[in-house]
Write an enzyme that holds these catalytic residues in place. Sequence first.
Site, PDB file in Angstrom:
ATOM      1  CG  PHE A 266      -1.794   1.342   1.445  1.00 47.36           C
ATOM      2  CD1 PHE A 266      -2.992   1.275   1.212  1.00 47.36           C
ATOM      3  CD2 PHE A 266      -1.117   2.521   1.889  1.00 47.36           C
ATOM      4  CE1 PHE A 266      -3.598   2.491   1.243  1.00 47.36           C
ATOM      5  CE2 PHE A 266      -1.910   3.513   2.144  1.00 47.36           C
ATOM      6  CZ  PHE A 266      -3.246   3.803   1.555  1.00 47.36           C
ATOM      7  CD  GLU A 267       5.239   2.452  -1.969  1.00 42.23           C
ATOM      8  OE1 GLU A 267       5.058   2.710  -3.320  1.00 42.23           O
ATOM      9  OE2 GLU A 267       6.113   2.562  -1.429  1.00 42.23           O
TER      10      GLU A 267
END
Length: 366
Positions: A266-267
């Site tokens: 997740f970014e």
Amino acid sequence: MGFGIRHLLVYLRIIVILFLVIVFILFLNRQEPRTRFFNKEWINPNDDLTLFTNVTRVNAVVVVLVRNTELYQLLEAMRDFEDRWNKKYNYPYVFLNELDFMEEFKNKTSALTNAKTYYGKIPAHMWSYPSWINQTKAAESRNEMASKGVIYGGVESYRHMCRFNSGFFFQHELLLPFDYYWRLEPSVKFFCDIDYDPFLFMQKNKLIYGFTISLKEYEETIPTLWNAVKQFIKEYPQHIPENNLMKFISNDNGETYNLCHFWSNFEIGDLNFWRSKPYQDFFNHLDKLGGFFYERWGDAPVHSIAVGLFAQKSQVHFFNDIGYYHLPFQHCPPESEYHNTGRCHCDPKENFDMILHSCTPKWFTI
Ligand SMILES: Nc1nc2c(ncn2[C@@H]2O[C@H](COP(=O)(O)OP(=O)(O)OP(=O)(O)O)[C@@H](O)[C@H]2O)c(=O)[nH]1
Ligand SMILES: *[C@@H]1O[C@H](CO)[C@@H](O)[C@H](O)[C@H]1NC(C)=O
Ligand SMILES: *[C@@H]1O[C@H](CO)[C@@H](O)[C@H](O)[C@H]1NC(C)=O
Ligand SMILES: *[C@@H]1O[C@H](CO)[C@@H](O)[C@H](O)[C@H]1NC(C)=O
Ligand SMILES: [Mg+2]
């Protein structure tokens, strides 16, 4: 007299034409604004859009590196992602793969969203061995790591994936038009409604990186990474600002790495941060040393150390309100407001933030 007026009219016509030409040239040269106003075409007519009709959109994209074989795991993640958030904004998707995407993959992913979808093939130089890598040595190291039971230690494609995510995704031609990205992976889950635009939040607050989960890396995958980082700091002191986030990645002011990293599956981030000179120099320095292949350097520690070296705390955001799951961990916002309102459907007690290997408590102490 009549002759004079006719002259005057000719002059007037020339002036008007010149004026129009100038306006036209100015129009052609105008800068694309970084944000555009919300456009009705981007939304699903069935949605209740009272909340979303007066928002600006950021020049941002959802990035998915994925294999054809992961189609159904991806559809699951996309369904969540759309329902919880993107159906209200319809940010475009870029799907990337070192092989060609199958027609079925394109059909089924594009059918799941009203947003634009783009499918890109990764050019060979972003997914292959650089000339200076000794491939015999790389193969030997994979065998050794596999025999020691290091997770993904024996997998060659995993190394290309980590190197691509570290050094190249933001340079892919399909991503070049964009400023911000949200990374999405197959099989992840989103537990909470997101009723605002995290991209706009990033832009308004001049953030460069956002995360939901942070944890400690397996040391066997990065035995020499921190030495490489120290070498870089010595060689490029001009790239390292005073008030950086070193405290998040080192407990002894840079002597050793504490293994803390943001979990990069997740970014939400600023693409121009990765495109900047400091990060480019950093990645090239690491790439030359060969640790992506001779060890198993992950994009998560590489990204996180870069954020630690180059960014300030005010530029990094913990998205507490985004409930998120990637095997085997999840972040679930613990505050009751998320659960008594139907906004989230995760168990607030199952929250990785407070578990032993989490670095999120540390994040709050710095
Ligand atoms: N096209 C392509 N995508 C890949 C390849 N390997 C991994 N990916 C993608 O890269 C991302 C990270 O890979 P994962 O296999 O999820 O790695 P991980 O998150 O460390 O490990 P797990 O999810 O626990 O298996 C995912 O979006 C994968 O779909 C590959 O060889 N080719
Ligand atoms: C849209 O937002 C602007 C700026 O926030 C505000 O001034 C304007 O009144 C809003 N318009 C509507 C229709 O809500
Ligand atoms: C993909 O969609 C096109 C257009 O609807 C259709 O002609 C084609 O048969 C589909 N292919 C697959 C493999 O589903
Ligand atoms: C490549 O690595 C192998 C195994 O470590 C070694 O035997 C060989 O000499 C190396 N080749 C070069 C050109 O350095
Ligand atoms: Mg994954």
